[in-house]
Write a protein that holds these residues in place. Structure first.
Motif, PDB file in Angstrom:
ATOM      1  N   LYS A 160       0.761  -1.430   0.154  1.00  0.00           N
ATOM      2  CA  LYS A 160      -0.064   0.034  -0.017  1.00  0.00           C
ATOM      3  C   LYS A 160       0.716   1.387  -0.066  1.00  0.00           C
ATOM      4  CE  LYS A 160      -2.460   1.307   3.696  1.00  0.00           C
ATOM      5  NZ  LYS A 160      -3.795   1.353   4.579  1.00  0.00           N
ATOM      6  N   CYS A 164       0.807   4.096  -2.961  1.00  0.00           N
ATOM      7  CA  CYS A 164       0.343   5.505  -2.703  1.00  0.00           C
ATOM      8  C   CYS A 164       1.513   6.569  -3.177  1.00  0.00           C
ATOM      9  CB  CYS A 164       0.129   5.776  -1.093  1.00  0.00           C
ATOM     10  SG  CYS A 164      -1.247   4.783  -0.588  1.00  0.00           S
ATOM     11  N   GLU A 171      -4.879   6.123  -0.365  1.00  0.00           N
ATOM     12  CA  GLU A 171      -4.835   4.778   0.471  1.00  0.00           C
ATOM     13  C   GLU A 171      -5.879   3.758  -0.095  1.00  0.00           C
ATOM     14  OE1 GLU A 171      -4.704   5.435   4.470  1.00  0.00           O
ATOM     15  OE2 GLU A 171      -3.037   6.451   4.488  1.00  0.00           O
ATOM     16  N   GLU A 175      -5.561   0.232  -1.638  1.00  0.00           N
ATOM     17  CA  GLU A 175      -6.351  -1.016  -0.771  1.00  0.00           C
ATOM     18  C   GLU A 175      -7.220  -1.648  -1.900  1.00  0.00           C
ATOM     19  OE1 GLU A 175      -8.329   0.567   2.331  1.00  0.00           O
ATOM     20  OE2 GLU A 175      -6.627   0.986   3.767  1.00  0.00           O
TER      21      GLU A 175
END
Length: 215
Positions: A160, A164, A171, A175
């Motif tokens: 993650k 990003c 986020e 995800e």
């Protein structure tokens, strides 16, 4: 003669009685200065006590978080900061950056979380990580998913934090990418990232030159 004396004495007693009553009445209407001062002092004391109680209550309600600041800072250690503080506030609490700190590597505007570890890397650490195709995270750990040869981010392996770093990927979208991989398996080609909810042609055009599927 005796009657006259008795009459005079009666008048004297009556006059004294009336004077005493009048004094009590004046005392009730016009309290002595010491009584006024005493009353004011009592009111002030009660106000101070109430204010002190309010201050103590406010202090008890004030929330703090505890963070471990380490790496290239002058005074590494554990610090208490108020909720809502940023990474920059933690660095300043730890005395500021060391001379070899890579000051602009981490996001210093990030909101701190209670119990987190914030490690400021040196220029040498950042260089070594990049040579290995890795990304240094805020806690000093390395993140996989970036190829050393091309610098492209492998969307099949990136976590993650690394996802990003891509433009337009926050986020929630990061995800979603990870969730898609877990449910459907690895992406077969770069264009498959558009199968993830919220990623359309416009965003893909920005990502295309920065990502790979590692095949």
């Amino acid at each position: 003669m005796r009657k006259k004396i008795r009459y005079i004495m009666a008048v004297v007693y009556m006059t004294a009685f009336l004077v005493a009553c009048e004094g009590e009445k004046e005392a009730a209407l016009f309290p002595l200065e010491k009584d006024i001062v005493y009353g004011k002092n009592m009111e002030a004391a009660e106000a101070d006590a109430s204010e002190g109680l309010q201050e103590n209550t406010d202090f008890a309600d004030e929330k703090v978080l505890v963070v471990h600041v380490c790496g290239a800072v002058k005074m590494p250690g554990v610090y208490e900061l108020s909720y809502g503080s940023r990474s920059y506030d933690a660095v300043m609490a730890a005395g500021g950056f060391e001379a070899d700190a890579c000051e602009d590597y981490l996001n210093l505007a990030r909101v701190l979380e209670d119990g987190m570890r914030l490690e400021i890397p040196t220029y040498a650490q950042v260089k070594a990580a990049r040579e290995q195709g890795m990304l240094l995270l805020d806690d000093g750990t390395l993140s996989e998913g970036q190829t050393a040869q091309t610098g492209l981010i492998n969307i099949n392996k990136a976590d993650k934090a690394l996802l990003c770093t891509l433009p337009g990927i926050g986020e929630s979208r990061a995800e979603s990418i990870i969730a898609y991989r877990q449910e459907h398996g690895e992406f077969q080609k770069k264009e498959d990232i558009m199968l993830v909810a919220g990623i359309k042609n416009g965003m893909y055009e920005k990502l295309e030159s920065m990502i790979t599927v590692g095949k």
